[in-house]
Design a protein around this motif. Structure first.
Motif, PDB file in Angstrom:
ATOM      1  N   ARG A 191     -33.022  -3.220   0.740  1.00 10.50           N
ATOM      2  CA  ARG A 191     -32.266  -1.963   0.723  1.00 10.50           C
ATOM      3  C   ARG A 191     -30.903  -2.131   1.408  1.00 10.50           C
ATOM      4  O   ARG A 191     -29.878  -1.705   0.876  1.00 10.50           O
ATOM      5  CB  ARG A 191     -33.097  -0.896   1.442  1.00 10.50           C
ATOM      6  N   GLU A 192     -30.889  -2.781   2.537  1.00  7.11           N
ATOM      7  CA  GLU A 192     -29.646  -2.960   3.283  1.00  7.11           C
ATOM      8  C   GLU A 192     -28.701  -3.911   2.518  1.00  7.11           C
ATOM      9  O   GLU A 192     -27.499  -3.700   2.465  1.00  7.11           O
ATOM     10  CB  GLU A 192     -29.925  -3.539   4.675  1.00  7.11           C
ATOM     11  N   THR A 193     -29.316  -4.949   1.937  1.00  9.63           N
ATOM     12  CA  THR A 193     -28.515  -5.932   1.199  1.00  9.63           C
ATOM     13  C   THR A 193     -27.797  -5.276   0.023  1.00  9.63           C
ATOM     14  O   THR A 193     -26.586  -5.451  -0.159  1.00  9.63           O
ATOM     15  CB  THR A 193     -29.436  -7.059   0.663  1.00  9.63           C
ATOM     16  N   LEU A 194     -28.554  -4.512  -0.747  1.00  5.02           N
ATOM     17  CA  LEU A 194     -27.938  -3.876  -1.924  1.00  5.02           C
ATOM     18  C   LEU A 194     -26.889  -2.852  -1.486  1.00  5.02           C
ATOM     19  O   LEU A 194     -25.835  -2.728  -2.114  1.00  5.02           O
ATOM     20  CB  LEU A 194     -29.009  -3.213  -2.797  1.00  5.02           C
ATOM     21  N   GLY A 195     -27.200  -2.138  -0.407  1.00  4.52           N
ATOM     22  CA  GLY A 195     -26.229  -1.169   0.115  1.00  4.52           C
ATOM     23  C   GLY A 195     -24.937  -1.850   0.516  1.00  4.52           C
ATOM     24  O   GLY A 195     -23.845  -1.382   0.201  1.00  4.52           O
ATOM     25  N   TRP A 196     -25.054  -2.995   1.179  1.00  5.43           N
ATOM     26  CA  TRP A 196     -23.849  -3.715   1.613  1.00  5.43           C
ATOM     27  C   TRP A 196     -23.057  -4.199   0.382  1.00  5.43           C
ATOM     28  O   TRP A 196     -21.836  -4.068   0.332  1.00  5.43           O
ATOM     29  CB  TRP A 196     -24.248  -4.915   2.490  1.00  5.43           C
ATOM     30  N   LEU A 197     -23.788  -4.757  -0.590  1.00  3.95           N
ATOM     31  CA  LEU A 197     -23.097  -5.269  -1.785  1.00  3.95           C
ATOM     32  C   LEU A 197     -22.351  -4.142  -2.506  1.00  3.95           C
ATOM     33  O   LEU A 197     -21.256  -4.347  -3.035  1.00  3.95           O
ATOM     34  CB  LEU A 197     -24.093  -5.921  -2.747  1.00  3.95           C
ATOM     35  N   ARG A 198     -22.948  -2.950  -2.495  1.00  2.00           N
ATOM     36  CA  ARG A 198     -22.295  -1.814  -3.162  1.00  2.00           C
ATOM     37  C   ARG A 198     -21.147  -1.247  -2.328  1.00  2.00           C
ATOM     38  O   ARG A 198     -20.424  -0.383  -2.789  1.00  2.00           O
ATOM     39  CB  ARG A 198     -23.317  -0.707  -3.426  1.00  2.00           C
TER      40      ARG A 198
END
Lengths: 660, 333
Positions: A191-198
Motif C-alpha cells: 500500500r505504501e509503495t503504490l502510494g509513493w509511486l503515485r
C-alpha cells in the motif's frame, strides 16, 4: 415485419468513456489514416531517438476517445514480441486532464503510474514487465523470463539490489525511488509503495515503513518531483520501448472559458516531455472548436511541439463509412440476424435514412448513432420515444457521479479534488469572482481568487501533507506569507480524516497563530469533497464535449446553469466561505468550529490506536467534554459510527473503496 | 545593378510618374513612387521630388496630407481618396457610423470628421452606400455597400432567440423546427437575389452562403474602380483555398486550419465573405475538404461567430482540413 420490443437498440451507446474500457464495435476504416499515422510514429521512435507529438482534433462526438481505445488495444495486445529477452513493445498510458494547471505534473505522474500498474488478462503489469526486461538486459536471462526472475529472487536476492542500482544510475532514479522500486519488486509494504509511486503525500509512519525520511519541506517542489519521476519512468523504458502518452479532455483544464492558465500549462507540459525525453509519443486530443483558443493561449514553440510530427483532424463521416458503422452495429446484435434476413443490409433502416443523416457535409459518429437510435425506436415501437429533458438527464448524471465520488473518495485524493474542483465551484457559484494565476510571493497559497469588481483576493492553501514535519514547515511559511500578503482572506483546508494529532506541537502552534491572525481553517467533510469531485467531473466532461444526453452533446453552459440552480447547500457554503464575508468570520462561531474540529481530530487519532471505545472513555482519555466529543462524531457520519448505548460506543468507519 | 540617371525631368518623365500614380490604388509616398519606376526612369530622390513638386504646382497630381510623417501623392483628390477608403471599409461588412469612423480614422489624415460625414452622405445619395435598418434589439443604423438582406436579419434574430430560449432548455434544433412549423411549409430556401447584376451578393458575415445551390459561378467580379484586384472565379478560389491550406499546414496531411487564419490570407482580401463561404461549403460537398463545426457557437459573441463559415442551417464551421483521400487531387479549372 415488426421488431420485437425486447431487442436492444444497437445504436444507444454513443460514448466511449475510457480508452481502457472493454472492447466494443469498431470500424477500422473510420479514422484509419490517423490511427496508422500513430502506429507509424511509434515504430519510428524506436530508431529516431527523438520524442514526437501528434495533435488530433475533432468535433465533440467525432470519436477521439474511441480512437484512443483502438490505439490502446493495438499497443497493449498480447502478441509475443520477437525478442530475447522478451520485452514490452511499448508502454501505453491514457491521461484525462481532469486536473488543475498547478498540479498537472502530479496528475500525469499519478495516471501514468496507475496505467503502469494495470495488470490485465492475467499478465504482470507494465511496470513489472519493464523492470524485468531492463534487469535481464544487464544480467542475461536464460530461458523463460518469469522462471529466470524467480530463480534470481530465490538464489541471488542481492543481485536484485545491484541491478536496481545499475538502473538507478542509468535512468535517473534517486535513492527514494530505488528503495521504493525494491519494495515493489519484493512485494513488501504494497500500500505504501503504490502510494509513493503515485506521488501521494504519505504520513511519516508510511515513509518510515519504506525506510524513507520525510521530505525536506523547505525545499520540496512537488511538481518538480513529479516531473523528475515521469522522466525516470520514460528513461526506464529505454529507447527500444516507446512510451505512448495520450492526453484526452485537454479542454477541461480550463476552469471557465476565459481561463488561459490551463491551456498554457498543457503547452509547457508537452514541450518539456518532448524535449526532456527520447522515446515518448505524445498524442493530444482536443476539440476542433478550441482550435483558435489553443493557438491563442499556448506558446507558439509549445504548440509546435504538440504537433511536431503531425496535426490531424478527425473528419466527419461520409456516406460509405456511415453505412459501415450502422451495419456493424446491427451485426453486433445477434437476435436481429434472423429478422434481417431477406431485407436490406441496413434493415430496419435504409440507405436513404443514412444519406439524410449524413447530409452534404458529413456527420459525427455520435450524430449518426443518435439519429439511427431514434429511427430504430420508431421501427420498433411505431413512434419516437421522447428523450428525457436535459434537466432530468443532468439530475441522473449528478446522482450517479456523486455516488461514484463517494465510493472512491479517500484522503489521498483530497488535494487534487480541491485543486481541480474549487475553481469550478467558484466559477459556478460566484461568477463575479475569477481565479488568478499563482502569486510567486505566496508559494504556499495554491489557489487565488479575485473579485472582478473590487479585485479583493482570497487565497486557499491546501494543507494536506501527511507528514507532520511537512505540514509544520508549510504552516510556518504561510504564517510569514499571510502577514505580508494583501489577502482579504486566507483559508487553510485540510481533510478531517488526516488529523493533526496533539503530538504535532509545531503544526498546532503555527496553525493556532495563523487563525489568531485571521486565517480560516476549514475541514471539508468527505461528502463535500465527493460533491466537489462530482461537480468537477461533470463540468470537465461537458467542456470536453464528452457529455451526451441521448446522443446529443450537452454544452458546458447548460451544465453550468443547471449546477448554479441546483447547487448542494454544502457546496454553496464552501464557495461562500471563499468569496463572501462568511459566517465563520464571526469570532464565536469560529471558536466553536475550531473546538469541534479539534475534538474530531483527536478522536480520530485516538481511534486509530484503540479502534473502538465508549464516548466516556474517549472523553476521559482525551481530557475533553463527552457531549462535545459525541456531537463532533455525530456531525461526521462518514468518518465515525456510533452504537447507541448506554454506553454510547464510537469507532472509525472503514473506507468503502479498497486500495488497489 | 540599377543605374540611377541624372537626366533632368522631361515631359515624358512627368507623364510616366503621373501614369504610375494613376495606376496605384492608393496614394504613394515619394520613395514608393521611386521604387515603382523602372529602367531609365529611376531618378535620384531629389530629382524625383522636383518632378513631383512641379506636377503638384501644375495641378496634374494632388499632394495629400502627411501620413506616418510623409506626404503622399495621387492623381485623385483627398475627397476621392476618402470615398475609396469608406467604400473599402464598407465592402468588408456593414458598419455603424462610429465603427466606420474608427475604421478609416488613421488612414485619412486631413479629412475632418465632418467632411467624412458629408462624403458618406453623398455616397448614400448617389446610391453607392446603403443605410441599413438596425438589427433586432438595436437602435444603431449601419452602412453597407449592399442593400439590406432579410436573411441577415432573420439569422440575427434567430441567434438572439436561441440564446434566450436555451436558458429555459429549448435548444436550437427545437427552435428551428418551431420556425418551420410557423412558416407552415413556406419555402425556406432564400429567394433568388433581386440585386442588379453589377451588385455582388451580400457581404454580410451572416449571409446564408450555403443555402444557395452549389454554384458554378464563372463570372469574374468587376473591378469597380476602388483599386482592388479582380475577384477570382469560384473554381480558381477553390484551388487557392487548397493551396493556402497546404501552405499554412506545411503540406501536413489532414491538418486542421482555422477558418479565421485561412480567411486572413492576403489572397482572399478582395473576396466577399459569402463567396468565400460558398466555395468552402462546395469543397466540403465535393469531399475535397472536411469542415469542422463549432460545437458551442452560442457561447461566442456575434463578432467571433462572424469569422466562421456559415451554412444555410445555422451551423458554424470554424476549422477545415484537406481530406486525406483527396489531398493529391487538384481542383479542376
Amino acid at each position: 415485419m415488426s421488431l420485437p420490443a425486447d431487442i436492444p437498440n444497437p445504436f444507444r451507446e454513443s460514448v466511449v468513456a475510457d480508452p481502457w474500457s472493454a472492447d466494443g464495435v469498431d470500424v477500422p476504416r473510420i479514422h484509419a489514416s490517423v490511427f496508422d499515422e500513430c502506429c507509424r510514429a511509434v515504430d519510428e521512435l524506436r530508431s529516431s531517438g527523438r520524442s514526437a507529438g501528434i495533435l488530433i482534433q475533432g468535433q465533440a462526438g467525432s470519436g477521439k476517445t474511441h480512437l484512443l481505445r483502438r490505439l490502446r488495444m493495438e499497443f497493449t495486445s498480447q502478441d509475443t514480441p520477437p525478442t530475447d529477452p522478451p520485452r514490452p513493445r511499448q508502454i501505453f498510458s491514457s491521461i484525462r486532464l481532469q486536473t488543475s494547471p498547478g498540479m498537472i505534473w502530479r496528475h500525469v505522474r499519478r495516471r501514468l503510474t496507475e496505467d503502469l500498474l494495470r495488470a490485465s488478462d492475467g499478465r504482470i503489469c507494465q511496470l513489472d514487465q519493464l523492470l524485468r526486461f531492463r534487469m535481464a538486459e544487464k544480467r542475461p536471462a536464460i530461458g523463460h523470463l518469469d522462471l529466470w526472475w524467480q530463480y534470481l529472487w530465490d538464489e541471488h536476492p542481492d543481485a536484485v539490489d545491484e541491478l536496481l542500482d545499475h538502473l538507478a544510475e542509468h535512468d535517473g532514479f534517486d535513492y527514494p525511488a530505488t528503495t521504493v522500486l525494491r519494495h515493489f519488486l519484493g512485494g513488501t509494504h504494497r500500500r505504501e509503495t503504490l502510494g509513493w509511486l503515485r506521488g501521494e503525500q504519505l504520513p511519516d509512519s508510511a515513509l518510515e515503513k519504506l525506510g524513507l525520511k520525510p521530505s525536506d519541506e523547505e525545499t520540496a517542489e512537488p511538481e518538480a518531483e513529479a516531473r523528475a519521476a515521469i522522466r525516470a519512468f520514460c528513461a526506464l523504458a529505454g529507447p527500444q520501448v516507446p512510451v505512448v502518452l495520450c492526453f484526452d479532455q485537454v479542454e477541461s483544464l480550463q476552469a471557465d472559458p476565459e481561463d488561459k492558465a490551463g491551456l498554457f500549462a498543457f503547452g509547457q507540459l508537452v514541450a518539456a516531455l518532448h524535449d526532456e525525453t527520447e522515446n515518448v509519443l505524445i498524442v493530444s486530443c482536443m476539440q476542433s472548436s478550441f482550435l483558435d483558443d489553443i493557438r491563442k493561449h499556448v506558446r507558439g514553440a509549445d504548440y509546435d511541439r504538440i504537433g511536431s510530427r503531425a496535426t490531424l483532424g478527425l473528419d466527419l463521416l461520409r456516406f460509405p463509412q456511415s453505412v459501415e458503422l450502422v451495419q456493424s452495429r446491427l451485426d453486433a446484435v445477434e437476435p436481429l440476424a434472423a429478422l434481417r434476413a431477406g431485407h436490406g443490409a441496413l434493415w430496419p433502416l435504409s440507405e436513404s435514412d443514412v444519406r439524410t443523416i449524413v447530409g452534404d457535409q458529413g456527420c459525427t459518429p455520435r450524430e449518426l448513432l443518435k439519429s439511427c437510435a431514434e429511427k430504430f425506436t420508431i421501427a420498433q415501437r411505431g413512434a419516437a420515444v421522447d428523450a428525457p429533458p436535459v434537466e432530468e438527464f443532468l439530475r441522473d448524471e449528478w446522482d450517479g457521479r456523486l455516488d461514484q465520488a463517494i465510493a472512491k473518495n479517500d484522503a489521498n485524493n483530497t488535494e487534487p479534488i480541491l485543486a481541480r474542483g474549487l475553481p469550478f465551484l467558484i466559477s459556478v457559484a460566484a461568477p463575479d469572482w475569477k481565479q488568478q494565476e499563482r502569486d510567486p510571493r505566496l508559494p504556499d497559497v495554491d489557489l487565488l481568487f479575485a473579485d472582478k469588481a473590487t479585485n479583493a483576493r482570497a487565497g486557499v492553501s491546501l494543507c494536506t501533507q501527511g507528514s507532520m514535519t511537512s505540514l509544520a514547515a508549510r504552516l510556518k511559511r504561510l504564517r510569514k506569507q499571510h502577514a505580508e500578503a494583501e489577502l482579504r482572506k486566507l483559508i487553510l483546508v485540510r481533510d478531517p480524516r488526516s488529523p493533526i494529532g496533539a503530538g504535532a506541537k509545531k503544526a498546532n502552534q503555527y496553525l493556532s497563530e495563523l487563525r489568531t491572525n485571521g486565517a480560516a481553517f476549514h475541514q471539508p467533510s468527505p461528502e463535500l469533497l465527493a460533491a466537489l469531485d462530482a461537480l468537477a467531473s461533470l463540468l470537465s466532461e461537458a467542456q470536453s464535449g464528452d457529455l451526451s444526453a441521448a446522443g446529443e452533446t450537452v454544452t458546458p453552459r447548460t451544465v453550468r446553469e443547471w449546477l448554479a440552480a441546483h447547487l448542494e447547500p454544502e457546496l454553496s457554503e464552501f464557495a461562500e466561505l471563499v468569496t463572501g464575508a462568511a459566517a465563520s468570520d464571526d469570532a464565536s462561531d469560529h471558536a466553536a468550529a475550531d473546538e469541534d474540529a479539534a475534538a474530531a481530530d483527536r478522536l480520530t487519532e485516538f481511534l486509530q490506536e484503540r479502534r473502538m471505545a465508549t464516548i466516556d472513555e474517549a472523553a476521559e482519555h482525551l481530557g475533553c467534554d463527552a457531549l462535545a466529543l459525541e456531537t463532533a462524531a455525530r456531525r461526521r457520519p462518514r468518518q465515525f459510527a456510533l452504537l447507541t448505548g448506554p454506553p454510547t460506543v464510537v469507532f472509525e468507519r472503514v473506507e468503502s473503496a479498497s486500495p488497489p | 545593378m540599377t543605374t540611377v540617371t541624372s537626366a533632368p525631368p522631361s515631359t515624358e518623365t512627368a507623364s510616366i510618374v503621373v501614369k504610375a500614380l494613376d495606376a496605384s490604388p492608393e496614394p504613394l509616398k515619394a520613395k514608393q513612387i521611386g521604387e515603382a519606376l523602372t529602367g531609365p526612369f529611376r531618378f535620384k530622390p531629389d530629382e524625383l521630388q522636383r518632378t513631383l513638386d512641379e506636377l503638384v504646382a501644375a495641378k496634374r497630381i494632388h499632394q495629400l496630407p502627411p501620413y506616418q510623417g510623409k506626404v503622399r501623392y495621387w492623381t485623385r483628390s483627398l475627397d476621392e481618396f476618402a470615398r475609396t477608403r469608406i467604400r473599402q471599409a464598407l465592402d468588408r461588412r456593414p458598419l455603424t457610423r462610429s465603427e466606420l469612423k474608427r475604421s478609416v480614422k488613421t488612414s485619412l489624415p486631413g479629412v475632418s470628421e465632418k467632411r467624412q460625414g458629408e462624403i458618406l452622405k453623398e455616397l448614400e445619395q448617389q446610391g453607392h452606400v446603403h443605410k441599413l435598418p438596425p438589427l433586432l434589439n438595436s437602435r444603431t443604423e449601419r452602412f453597407s455597400m449592399r442593400p439590406a438582406d432579410p436573411r441577415e436579419y432573420v439569422t440575427h434574430a434567430l441567434d438572439k432567440l436561441a440564446e434566450k430560449l436555451s436558458k429555459v432548455g429549448i435548444d436550437e434544433q427545437r427552435l428551428r423546427a418551431a420556425c418551420r412549423e410557423v412558416l407552415d411549409g413556406q419555402a425556406t430556401e432564400p429567394a433568388p437575389s433581386t440585386a442588379p447584376p453589377a451588385e455582388r451578393p451580400i457581404a454580410s458575415a451572416t449571409a446564408h452562403a450555403g443555402a444557395t445551390a452549389p454554384q458554378t459561378e464563372t463570372s469574374v467580379a468587376v473591378d469597380e474602380g476602388n483599386g482592388r484586384p479582380p475577384v477570382p472565379r469560384d473554381d480558381e478560389l477553390a484551388r487557392l483555398v487548397i493551396e493556402r491550406m497546404q501552405a499554412i499546414t506545411s503540406a501536413s496531411h489532414a491538418a486542421l486550419v482555422s477558418i479565421t487564419d485561412l480567411r486572413r490570407q492576403p489572397e482572399f482580401d478582395s473576396v466577399e465573405k459569402s463567396t468565400f463561404d460558398r466555395v468552402l461549403l462546395d469543397l466540403g460537398r465535393k469531399e475535397r475538404v472536411a469542415l469542422h463545426r463549432h460545437d458551442y457557437p452560442m457561447s461566442l459573441d456575434e463578432e467571433e461567430r462572424r469569422r466562421f463559415v456559415l451554412d444555410g442551417h445555422g451551423r458554424y464551421y470554424n476549422a477545415v482540413s484537406v481530406r486525406v483521400e483527396s489531398r493529391e487531387l487538384r481542383v479542376e479549372s
